[in-house]
Design a protein around this motif. Structure first.
Motif, PDB file in Angstrom:
ATOM      1  N   TYR A 430       0.844  -1.212   0.000  1.00  0.00           N
ATOM      2  CA  TYR A 430       0.000   0.000   0.000  1.00  0.00           C
ATOM      3  C   TYR A 430       0.874   1.256   0.000  1.00  0.00           C
ATOM      4  O   TYR A 430       0.630   2.212  -0.733  1.00  0.00           O
ATOM      5  CB  TYR A 430      -0.904  -0.041   1.235  1.00  0.00           C
ATOM      6  CG  TYR A 430      -1.624   1.246   1.536  1.00  0.00           C
ATOM      7  CD1 TYR A 430      -2.780   1.585   0.840  1.00  0.00           C
ATOM      8  CD2 TYR A 430      -1.159   2.114   2.519  1.00  0.00           C
ATOM      9  CE1 TYR A 430      -3.443   2.762   1.117  1.00  0.00           C
ATOM     10  CE2 TYR A 430      -1.815   3.290   2.798  1.00  0.00           C
ATOM     11  CZ  TYR A 430      -2.961   3.613   2.096  1.00  0.00           C
ATOM     12  OH  TYR A 430      -3.609   4.779   2.364  1.00  0.00           O
ATOM     13  N   LYS A 431       1.920   1.234   0.817  1.00  0.00           N
ATOM     14  CA  LYS A 431       2.778   2.424   0.937  1.00  0.00           C
ATOM     15  C   LYS A 431       3.498   2.747  -0.364  1.00  0.00           C
ATOM     16  O   LYS A 431       3.764   3.896  -0.666  1.00  0.00           O
ATOM     17  CB  LYS A 431       3.830   2.187   2.039  1.00  0.00           C
ATOM     18  CG  LYS A 431       3.314   2.514   3.428  1.00  0.00           C
ATOM     19  CD  LYS A 431       4.428   2.541   4.441  1.00  0.00           C
ATOM     20  CE  LYS A 431       5.233   1.270   4.446  1.00  0.00           C
ATOM     21  NZ  LYS A 431       6.157   1.098   5.524  1.00  0.00           N
ATOM     22  N   LEU A 432       3.821   1.716  -1.139  1.00  0.00           N
ATOM     23  CA  LEU A 432       4.550   1.954  -2.387  1.00  0.00           C
ATOM     24  C   LEU A 432       3.638   2.461  -3.502  1.00  0.00           C
ATOM     25  O   LEU A 432       4.099   3.043  -4.482  1.00  0.00           O
ATOM     26  CB  LEU A 432       5.210   0.655  -2.858  1.00  0.00           C
ATOM     27  CG  LEU A 432       6.450   0.229  -2.071  1.00  0.00           C
ATOM     28  CD1 LEU A 432       6.979  -1.092  -2.607  1.00  0.00           C
ATOM     29  CD2 LEU A 432       7.536   1.303  -2.151  1.00  0.00           C
ATOM     30  N   HIS A 433       2.346   2.237  -3.338  1.00  0.00           N
ATOM     31  CA  HIS A 433       1.402   2.595  -4.400  1.00  0.00           C
ATOM     32  C   HIS A 433       1.227   4.116  -4.479  1.00  0.00           C
ATOM     33  O   HIS A 433       1.115   4.789  -3.453  1.00  0.00           O
ATOM     34  CB  HIS A 433       0.052   1.925  -4.111  1.00  0.00           C
ATOM     35  CG  HIS A 433      -0.947   2.132  -5.193  1.00  0.00           C
ATOM     36  ND1 HIS A 433      -0.891   1.456  -6.395  1.00  0.00           N
ATOM     37  CD2 HIS A 433      -2.011   2.952  -5.265  1.00  0.00           C
ATOM     38  CE1 HIS A 433      -1.892   1.857  -7.150  1.00  0.00           C
ATOM     39  NE2 HIS A 433      -2.586   2.762  -6.499  1.00  0.00           N
ATOM     40  N   VAL A 434       1.211   4.657  -5.676  1.00  0.00           N
ATOM     41  CA  VAL A 434       0.933   6.086  -5.854  1.00  0.00           C
ATOM     42  C   VAL A 434      -0.575   6.240  -6.060  1.00  0.00           C
ATOM     43  O   VAL A 434      -1.146   5.707  -7.011  1.00  0.00           O
ATOM     44  CB  VAL A 434       1.715   6.654  -7.053  1.00  0.00           C
ATOM     45  CG1 VAL A 434       1.394   8.131  -7.231  1.00  0.00           C
ATOM     46  CG2 VAL A 434       3.221   6.451  -6.853  1.00  0.00           C
ATOM     47  N   GLN A 440      -3.647  14.030  -8.457  1.00  0.00           N
ATOM     48  CA  GLN A 440      -4.597  15.145  -8.511  1.00  0.00           C
ATOM     49  C   GLN A 440      -3.997  16.406  -7.873  1.00  0.00           C
ATOM     50  O   GLN A 440      -4.132  17.508  -8.401  1.00  0.00           O
ATOM     51  CB  GLN A 440      -5.858  14.720  -7.759  1.00  0.00           C
ATOM     52  CG  GLN A 440      -7.022  15.650  -7.886  1.00  0.00           C
ATOM     53  CD  GLN A 440      -8.138  15.212  -6.929  1.00  0.00           C
ATOM     54  OE1 GLN A 440      -8.374  14.027  -6.733  1.00  0.00           O
ATOM     55  NE2 GLN A 440      -8.805  16.176  -6.327  1.00  0.00           N
ATOM     56  N   ILE A 441      -3.311  16.264  -6.756  1.00  0.00           N
ATOM     57  CA  ILE A 441      -2.795  17.426  -6.034  1.00  0.00           C
ATOM     58  C   ILE A 441      -1.414  17.851  -6.535  1.00  0.00           C
ATOM     59  O   ILE A 441      -1.118  19.040  -6.632  1.00  0.00           O
ATOM     60  CB  ILE A 441      -2.709  17.119  -4.515  1.00  0.00           C
ATOM     61  CG1 ILE A 441      -4.090  16.700  -3.961  1.00  0.00           C
ATOM     62  CG2 ILE A 441      -2.150  18.314  -3.730  1.00  0.00           C
ATOM     63  CD1 ILE A 441      -5.167  17.761  -4.048  1.00  0.00           C
TER      64      ILE A 441
END
Ligand code: GLU
Ligand code: MG
Length: 446
Positions: A430-434, A440-441
């Motif tokens: 999960y942490k590696l996923h962008v 968007q930001i």
């Protein structure tokens, strides 16, 4: 019912296929269907599965550093006869839940159902028994594209239109469950778009959990047939309410005839045993969060002011508290509110009961109750009043779980070790996923 009775029952009911189901450490129902030719072997010896299946995280990847690998052999999913039920919406098909056994048929500590039974025996040794009711929230979605979903309605909280709109689905669900021996106590529209809540009748822990699992499985099937997806994901959207799983627990004498939870007078919420039990839940609350809120998404639900708990406290009639005594008089039981439906309910309840028993054995003292909406206190105010925050991320919760010897011992070393690996491995992914939010930001701004 024993093995012979089950075989006779299969014959009498004209069953031609038997679904043999176990529930993995992530709470997923996993199964094989066994045609009639294999009934005797399945019922007497169990159905074989790779032990390595239990090291897989959600998304079907084997977790990093998994203990159970390709060379770890098999376990046998051995049918528990009393969990047998016909599946009313399939022809000549029944299902049975199982206990996981070693290759040679011996009891295996890696089985969540077995660990719960052990904890219940520990309660019996202390002259106590437990009754439980489970209250799951879920959402109905329509799929509108690849990975795109829309809540199936916009009806408000407990608004009749929401119940009426999907009534053929609810009617079918309740009838199917009744045919399977599961009583729905109440079902209604919850707070947010597409959100509903159903409660099964309180009972002994094993029956209550089996009923809850049946509810989830049958609801998914009925929703699918009606063109919807029923999801128990803890927080599908940041602006919509989360889906919790509240555990309603009461403490009884050993044969279950006398409720020992309430205080001696109508205006005393809890007995001394009840107070120690709740104190145990509060003492081990951080580790219990890791077990009951076991995915990265769970922590987006546990926000102050959301009716999902964010602080470690208890209260009477207080929906902002982690532990709620619903009300006085006949409503005095213990509601544990942090968990969600991403948990394996056997693992979740085992951990909760281990924490409560620790409080009883050590006669841990309960702090004063929280009488206001703690979700609206500032961090400083909450701290000054002794209300610590629950872990704010899965990673913090896993550290708390690893550091809690009582909860880990309750689960046993096989389950606690592998559970930590699975959840940490999932969190690393999960942490590696962008995430879309980042593009968007940041994408145009930077
Ligand atoms: N949806 C809330 C939760 O996530 C609970 C609301 C209620 O009190 O039923 O726990
Ligand atoms: Mg609710």
């Amino acid at each position: 019912m024993d093995t012979d009775d089950l075989l006779k029952r299969l014959e009498r009911d004209g069953v031609e296929n038997l679904w043999v189901i176990y529930h993995d450490y992530s709470g997923r129902s996993a199964a094989k269907t066994v045609p009639i030719e294999g009934f005797a072997s399945a019922v007497e010896r169990g159905v074989v599965f790779a032990v390595a299946n239990l090291s897989f995280r959600l998304g079907d990847h084997q977790s990093e550093g998994a203990t159970f690998l390709a060379d770890s052999g098999d376990f046998f999913a051995l049918p528990v006869p009393e969990t047998y039920s016909l599946i009313p919406y399939h022809t000549a098909t029944a299902r049975v839940y199982t206990t996981m056994r070693k290759d040679d048929g011996a009891v295996w500590d890696g089985c969540p159902r077995t660990r719960l039974l052990k904890l219940l025996n520990d309660y019996a040794a202390a002259g106590l028994s437990i009754k439980v009711g489970l209250e799951p929230e879920f959402m109905l979605f329509e799929q509108i594209g690849e990975n795109e979903y829309r809540p199936a309605d916009k009806d408000g909280m407990f608004v009749l239109a929401g119940l009426d709109r999907h009534y053929p689905l609810w009617d079918k669900l309740i009838r199917n469950l009744r045919d399977m021996g599961v009583t729905i106590e109440q079902l209604g529209k919850e707070y947010g778009p597409g959100q509903y809540e159903g409660t099964t009748l309180y009972d002994s822990p094993l029956k209550a959990i089996d009923d809850y699992l049946t509810f989830k499985e049958v609801l998914r099937a009925c929703a699918r047939d009606a063109g919807y997806i029923a999801s128990f994901m803890p927080k599908p959207y940041e602006h919509l309410p989360g889906n919790g799983l509240h555990l309603h627990i009461s403490l009884w004498n050993e044969d279950g005839t006398q409720d020992l939870t309430p205080g001696a007078r109508d205006d005393i919420p809890l007995s001394t045993t009840g107070e120690h039990f709740v104190a145990g839940l509060l003492t081990h609350a951080r580790a219990l969060t890791g077990v009951g809120c076991p995915i990265a998404n769970s922590y987006k639900r546990l926000q102050p002011g959301s009716w999902a708990p964010a602080h470690i406290c208890w209260g009477v009639g207080n929906r902002a508290a982690l532990v709620r005594v619903p009300g006085m008089g006949t409503r005095r039981h213990i509601e544990f509110r942090s968990g969600d439906n991403a948990a394996n309910p056997f693992i979740h309840l085992t951990a909760v009961l281990a924490a409560g028993l620790d409080g009883i054995i050590n006669q841990t003292q309960i702090p004063p109750p929280a009488n206001d909406d703690v979700g609206h206190l500032s961090n400083e105010e909450a701290k000054a009043r002794g209300f610590d925050l629950l872990p704010r991320s899965l990673s913090d919760a896993m550290t708390a779980l690893e550091d809690d010897a009582v909860v880990c011992e309750g689960l046993g070393s096989i389950i606690s070790t592998e559970f930590l690996k699975i959840k940490r491995s999932e969190y690393d992914a999960y942490k590696l996923h962008v995430h879309p939010w980042e593009r968007q930001i940041y994408l145009e701004a930077l």
